[in-house]
Design a protein around this motif. Structure first.
Motif, mmCIF file in Angstrom:
data_model
loop_
_atom_site.group_PDB
_atom_site.id
_atom_site.type_symbol
_atom_site.label_atom_id
_atom_site.label_comp_id
_atom_site.label_asym_id
_atom_site.label_seq_id
_atom_site.Cartn_x
_atom_site.Cartn_y
_atom_site.Cartn_z
ATOM 1 N N ASP A 243 -2.925 20.710 -5.717
ATOM 2 C CA ASP A 243 -2.219 19.618 -5.496
ATOM 3 C C ASP A 243 -2.129 19.349 -3.896
ATOM 4 O OD1 ASP A 243 -0.117 17.440 -6.252
ATOM 5 O OD2 ASP A 243 1.033 18.907 -5.079
ATOM 6 N N ASN A 244 -2.291 20.632 -3.250
ATOM 7 C CA ASN A 244 -2.391 20.400 -1.834
ATOM 8 C C ASN A 244 -3.297 19.398 -1.149
ATOM 9 O OD1 ASN A 244 -1.284 21.660 0.978
ATOM 10 N ND2 ASN A 244 -3.326 22.109 1.190
ATOM 11 N N ASN A 245 -4.405 19.208 -1.926
ATOM 12 C CA ASN A 245 -5.306 17.993 -1.557
ATOM 13 C C ASN A 245 -4.605 16.753 -1.768
ATOM 14 O OD1 ASN A 245 -7.444 19.915 -1.230
ATOM 15 N ND2 ASN A 245 -8.242 19.809 -2.917
ATOM 16 N N THR A 246 -5.458 15.492 -1.214
ATOM 17 C CA THR A 246 -4.728 14.546 -1.381
ATOM 18 C C THR A 246 -5.228 13.842 -2.868
ATOM 19 O OG1 THR A 246 -4.882 14.047 0.737
ATOM 20 C CG2 THR A 246 -4.721 12.205 -0.676
ATOM 21 N N ILE A 247 -6.782 14.223 -2.961
ATOM 22 C CA ILE A 247 -7.291 13.688 -4.406
ATOM 23 C C ILE A 247 -7.498 15.103 -5.111
ATOM 24 C CG2 ILE A 247 -9.236 12.817 -5.525
ATOM 25 C CD1 ILE A 247 -7.761 10.710 -3.786
ATOM 26 N N ARG A 248 -7.016 15.380 -6.256
ATOM 27 C CA ARG A 248 -6.813 16.660 -7.040
ATOM 28 C C ARG A 248 -8.192 16.894 -7.586
ATOM 29 N NH1 ARG A 248 -1.235 15.802 -8.711
ATOM 30 N NH2 ARG A 248 -1.507 17.182 -10.507
ATOM 31 N N TYR A 249 -8.183 18.225 -7.764
ATOM 32 C CA TYR A 249 -9.281 18.754 -8.455
ATOM 33 C C TYR A 249 -9.441 18.457 -9.945
ATOM 34 C CZ TYR A 249 -13.024 22.114 -8.993
ATOM 35 O OH TYR A 249 -14.288 22.594 -9.460
ATOM 36 N N THR A 250 -10.510 17.969 -10.528
ATOM 37 C CA THR A 250 -10.625 17.391 -11.811
ATOM 38 C C THR A 250 -11.965 17.853 -12.427
ATOM 39 O OG1 THR A 250 -11.378 15.241 -11.377
ATOM 40 C CG2 THR A 250 -9.098 15.486 -11.620
ATOM 41 N N LEU A 251 -12.049 18.028 -13.704
ATOM 42 C CA LEU A 251 -13.390 18.460 -14.249
ATOM 43 C C LEU A 251 -13.846 17.429 -15.509
ATOM 44 C CD1 LEU A 251 -11.749 21.240 -13.984
ATOM 45 C CD2 LEU A 251 -13.934 22.033 -13.947
ATOM 46 N N ASN A 252 -14.767 17.480 -15.872
ATOM 47 C CA ASN A 252 -15.358 16.542 -17.109
ATOM 48 C C ASN A 252 -15.977 17.365 -18.173
ATOM 49 O OD1 ASN A 252 -15.358 13.887 -15.163
ATOM 50 N ND2 ASN A 252 -16.058 15.352 -14.072
ATOM 51 N N GLY A 253 -15.384 16.818 -19.336
ATOM 52 C CA GLY A 253 -15.940 17.622 -20.565
ATOM 53 C C GLY A 253 -14.993 17.588 -21.736
ATOM 54 N N LEU A 254 -15.326 18.570 -22.647
ATOM 55 C CA LEU A 254 -14.475 18.598 -23.705
ATOM 56 C C LEU A 254 -13.668 20.037 -23.801
ATOM 57 C CD1 LEU A 254 -14.137 17.782 -26.714
ATOM 58 C CD2 LEU A 254 -16.024 19.541 -27.038
ATOM 59 N N ARG A 255 -12.148 19.827 -24.204
ATOM 60 C CA ARG A 255 -11.420 21.074 -24.394
ATOM 61 C C ARG A 255 -10.851 20.752 -25.716
ATOM 62 N NH1 ARG A 255 -5.663 22.139 -21.342
ATOM 63 N NH2 ARG A 255 -5.088 23.910 -22.334
ATOM 64 N N LEU A 256 -10.879 21.839 -26.580
ATOM 65 C CA LEU A 256 -10.381 22.038 -28.084
ATOM 66 C C LEU A 256 -9.366 23.213 -28.145
ATOM 67 C CD1 LEU A 256 -13.875 22.268 -29.635
ATOM 68 C CD2 LEU A 256 -12.625 20.295 -29.517
ATOM 69 N N TRP A 257 -8.413 23.003 -29.027
ATOM 70 C CA TRP A 257 -7.294 23.821 -29.261
ATOM 71 C C TRP A 257 -6.811 23.941 -30.488
ATOM 72 C CZ3 TRP A 257 -6.495 19.375 -26.024
ATOM 73 C CH2 TRP A 257 -5.539 18.697 -26.754
ATOM 74 N N ALA A 258 -6.238 25.162 -30.875
ATOM 75 C CA ALA A 258 -5.548 25.388 -31.975
ATOM 76 C C ALA A 258 -4.560 26.117 -31.968
ATOM 77 C CB ALA A 258 -6.526 25.970 -33.249
ATOM 78 N N ARG A 259 -3.243 26.024 -32.319
ATOM 79 C CA ARG A 259 -1.900 26.651 -31.978
ATOM 80 C C ARG A 259 -1.343 26.949 -33.292
ATOM 81 N NH1 ARG A 259 -1.171 22.232 -27.034
ATOM 82 N NH2 ARG A 259 -2.807 23.075 -25.791
ATOM 83 N N SER A 260 -0.543 28.114 -33.327
ATOM 84 C CA SER A 260 0.406 28.679 -34.220
ATOM 85 C C SER A 260 1.661 28.672 -33.489
ATOM 86 C CB SER A 260 0.083 29.439 -35.216
ATOM 87 O OG SER A 260 0.087 30.721 -34.283
ATOM 88 N N ASN A 261 2.766 29.151 -34.067
ATOM 89 C CA ASN A 261 4.067 29.370 -33.774
ATOM 90 C C ASN A 261 4.014 30.488 -32.679
ATOM 91 O OD1 ASN A 261 5.641 27.727 -35.201
ATOM 92 N ND2 ASN A 261 5.738 29.189 -36.855
ATOM 93 N N THR A 262 3.079 31.661 -32.822
ATOM 94 C CA THR A 262 3.099 32.664 -31.659
ATOM 95 C C THR A 262 1.812 33.040 -31.100
ATOM 96 O OG1 THR A 262 2.430 34.018 -33.872
ATOM 97 C CG2 THR A 262 4.638 33.720 -33.286
ATOM 98 N N MET A 263 0.570 32.217 -31.431
ATOM 99 C CA MET A 263 -0.813 32.379 -30.691
ATOM 100 C C MET A 263 -1.527 31.042 -30.734
ATOM 101 S SD MET A 263 -3.087 34.393 -33.716
ATOM 102 C CE MET A 263 -4.266 34.295 -32.829
ATOM 103 N N ARG A 264 -2.553 31.143 -29.836
ATOM 104 C CA ARG A 264 -3.310 29.779 -29.485
ATOM 105 C C ARG A 264 -4.646 30.204 -29.231
ATOM 106 N NH1 ARG A 264 -4.016 28.429 -24.204
ATOM 107 N NH2 ARG A 264 -2.859 29.676 -22.721
ATOM 108 N N VAL A 265 -5.661 29.258 -29.298
ATOM 109 C CA VAL A 265 -6.915 29.568 -28.814
ATOM 110 C C VAL A 265 -7.288 28.228 -28.131
ATOM 111 C CG1 VAL A 265 -8.041 29.049 -31.109
ATOM 112 C CG2 VAL A 265 -9.318 30.011 -29.372
ATOM 113 N N ASP A 266 -7.904 28.410 -27.086
ATOM 114 C CA ASP A 266 -8.585 27.111 -26.233
ATOM 115 C C ASP A 266 -9.734 27.423 -25.722
ATOM 116 O OD1 ASP A 266 -6.477 24.758 -24.773
ATOM 117 O OD2 ASP A 266 -5.429 26.440 -25.827
ATOM 118 N N LEU A 267 -10.754 26.477 -26.252
ATOM 119 C CA LEU A 267 -12.059 26.483 -25.996
ATOM 120 C C LEU A 267 -12.427 25.377 -24.896
ATOM 121 C CD1 LEU A 267 -11.949 27.108 -29.307
ATOM 122 C CD2 LEU A 267 -14.303 28.200 -28.498
ATOM 123 N N PHE A 268 -13.352 25.304 -23.973
ATOM 124 C CA PHE A 268 -13.415 24.235 -23.053
ATOM 125 C C PHE A 268 -14.940 24.494 -22.377
ATOM 126 C CE2 PHE A 268 -11.873 27.624 -20.811
ATOM 127 C CZ PHE A 268 -12.799 27.791 -19.588
#
Length: 482
Positions: free
Chosen positions: A192-217
């Motif tokens: 956020d210190n930059n004027t234009i923020r750092y971004t990426l392009n592609g796919l992010r997937l997730w699955a979440r329960s009450n106590t655990m999660r998994v994220d793939l990207f």
């Protein structure tokens, strides 16, 4: 503009207080929203504006002013299709003496940031988020400003998202240009210190329960131009992919603590990696964990990772270890906090001598060690006591005094760009610098804030023996966001 059209056509595959009516919990995810890998939401606001939830503003009775109506613009009578509008205007001045730590004329940067976003919700399961930004800069001794400081207009983010629930598990997919902060802040951040923020392009997937999660990207960085939206393209040379897990530490083990354990395994590929003036392909793997949260008055953020792979003909063997902690001295969110952070980033081999032991952060928080961007977590050991307090309810002050050393005196001192200070690899002296820092954040109104920063860097033998000098950095900015 081609990216904009492609993404729209693709299949979805320091904060201010605001009215309490704003809700920040995603009803589609049972895992704690604060730990879901989208950054912190405080008082309704998040650095990633799509991570905010303003559904409460769909009820006119809960709005405090006309701007609140922009948070829920209904497109259907029932309100199941609506748009949330957001934006920011930031006016900033930076003043740096001895830029690049050389005894030359001071640099002044007069910077403006403007951006606006629209979050289109189509029922409970689909959304499209878009964000455009402008960065302007004038001043003295600017050199050639990066496209993250000067950019006529940029498609900062644009993605489609689908989510739902299967067997009590919340699942989701996000495709397009997006910010990614699912990991330790010193490794991945929006910058956020930059004027234009750092971004990426592609796919992010997730699955979440009450106590655990998994994220793939699987993501590629944005390569910004400084003209129109057409020159902000997907970087063909770099790719960042992996998996992050998350676990809620059982309260039966920790009392009423809110603690999280997030192991991760990542891969970063770069066809134009650079070390010691050499350029070539690099593949770096990260295996680590992030343990963080709050236990009563104690806040902690600990992370360790091992890195391996290859750069040209060198084998990579590097380590990061970050430990930050503080304790609240009293009750309430504005109570003083005292703490310290101690950090290790291995070094050595940057100039081709044996294994490459220089640790490297993919796109971490550049200002953590120096507001002037003179230090980075590569070949670094740092220790800093910290103190934060609020002399008034709307003013928050934080300060620290940091001592920094080289982990390996036969390698260079590196700055936030990942580039070495030339010549430091040829001199000895483990002590790199002492850095005294102060920050003040004044919440003038719920949407308007002023931030001021001051830093004095005192060059140690590791820099001074190579001809580098002390530097003062002063910055102030006024930010309005909605």
């Amino acid at each position: 503009m081609q990216f904009l059209l492609r993404a729209l056509g693709a299949t979805p595959a320091l904060a201010l207080a605001i009215p309490a009516a704003a809700q920040t919990i995603d009803k589609g995810a049972a895992y704690p929203a604060a730990a879901a890998g989208d950054g912190a939401t405080n008082g309704g606001y998040n650095l990633s504006r799509w991570a905010e939830d303003w559904r409460a503003m769909c009820d006119p009775a809960k709005r405090d002013d006309p701007i609140d109506a922009l948070k829920c613009v209904k497109l259907t009578p029932g309100g199941d299709v609506y748009v949330t509008l957001s934006g920011e205007a930031r006016l900033r001045v930076n003043h740096t003496t001895n830029p690049n730590l050389r005894e030359v004329r001071a640099q002044r940067q007069d910077i403006v940031r403007l951006f606006g976003g629209a979050d289109l919700h189509i029922g409970e399961h689909l959304r499209v988020y878009g964000e455009i930004a402008h960065g302007g800069i004038t001043g003295v001794e600017l050199g050639a400003p990066a496209a993250t400081l000067r950019n006529r207009i940029a498609v900062q983010q644009l993605f489609a998202e689908a989510k739902g629930e299967v067997g009590g598990i919340a699942i989701g997919a996000r495709y397009g240009r997006q910010e990614f902060v699912d990991g330790p802040n010193l490794l991945v951040s929006q910058r956020d210190n930059n004027t234009i923020r750092y971004t990426l392009n592609g796919l992010r997937l997730w699955a979440r329960s009450n106590t655990m999660r998994v994220d793939l990207f699987d993501l590629k960085p944005t390569q910004y131009g400084d003209l129109g939206a057409d020159d902000d393209v997907i970087d063909p040379a770099r790719r960042f992919s992996g998996v992050t897990l998350g676990f809620v530490v059982p309260k039966a083990l920790t009392g009423n603590a809110k603690l999280y354990f997030d192991p991760f395994f990542w891969r970063r590929r770069n066809k134009v990696g650079t070390w010691g003036g050499r350029i070539g392909p690099a593949t770096r793997y990260y295996l680590g964990t992030h343990f963080w949260g709050e236990a009563g008055p104690i806040s902690l953020d600990w992370s360790v990772n091992h890195q391996w792979g290859h750069f040209l003909d060198q084998r990579i063997d590097a380590w990061h270890a970050f430990f930050a902690q503080n304790v609240r001295l009293g009750s309430g969110k504005t109570a003083p906090r005292i703490g310290f952070h101690t950090d290790y980033a291995s070094g050595g081999g940057g100039y081709g001598d044996g294994k490459l032991r220089n640790a490297y952060a993919p796109f971490g928080n550049n200002i953590y060690y120096s507001y002037g961007l003179f230090l980075t977590p590569s070949n670094l050991v740092a220790v800093a006591p910290t103190f934060a307090f609020s002399p008034t309810p709307k003013l928050r002050l934080s300060t620290e005094y940091q001592r920094a050393w080289r982990a390996n005196v036969h390698d260079a001192v590196y700055r936030a760009s990942g580039q070495p200070f030339p010549g430091t690899q040829n001199v000895r002296g483990a002590h790199t610098a002492d850095v005294a820092r102060l920050q003040a954040v004044w919440a003038i109104t719920p949407r308007l804030s002023f931030t001021g920063r001051y830093e004095h860097l005192m060059a140690g033998p590791g820099l001074r023996n190579a001809g580098y000098s002390n530097s003062d950095f002063v910055a102030g900015w006024l930010s309005f966001r909605f």
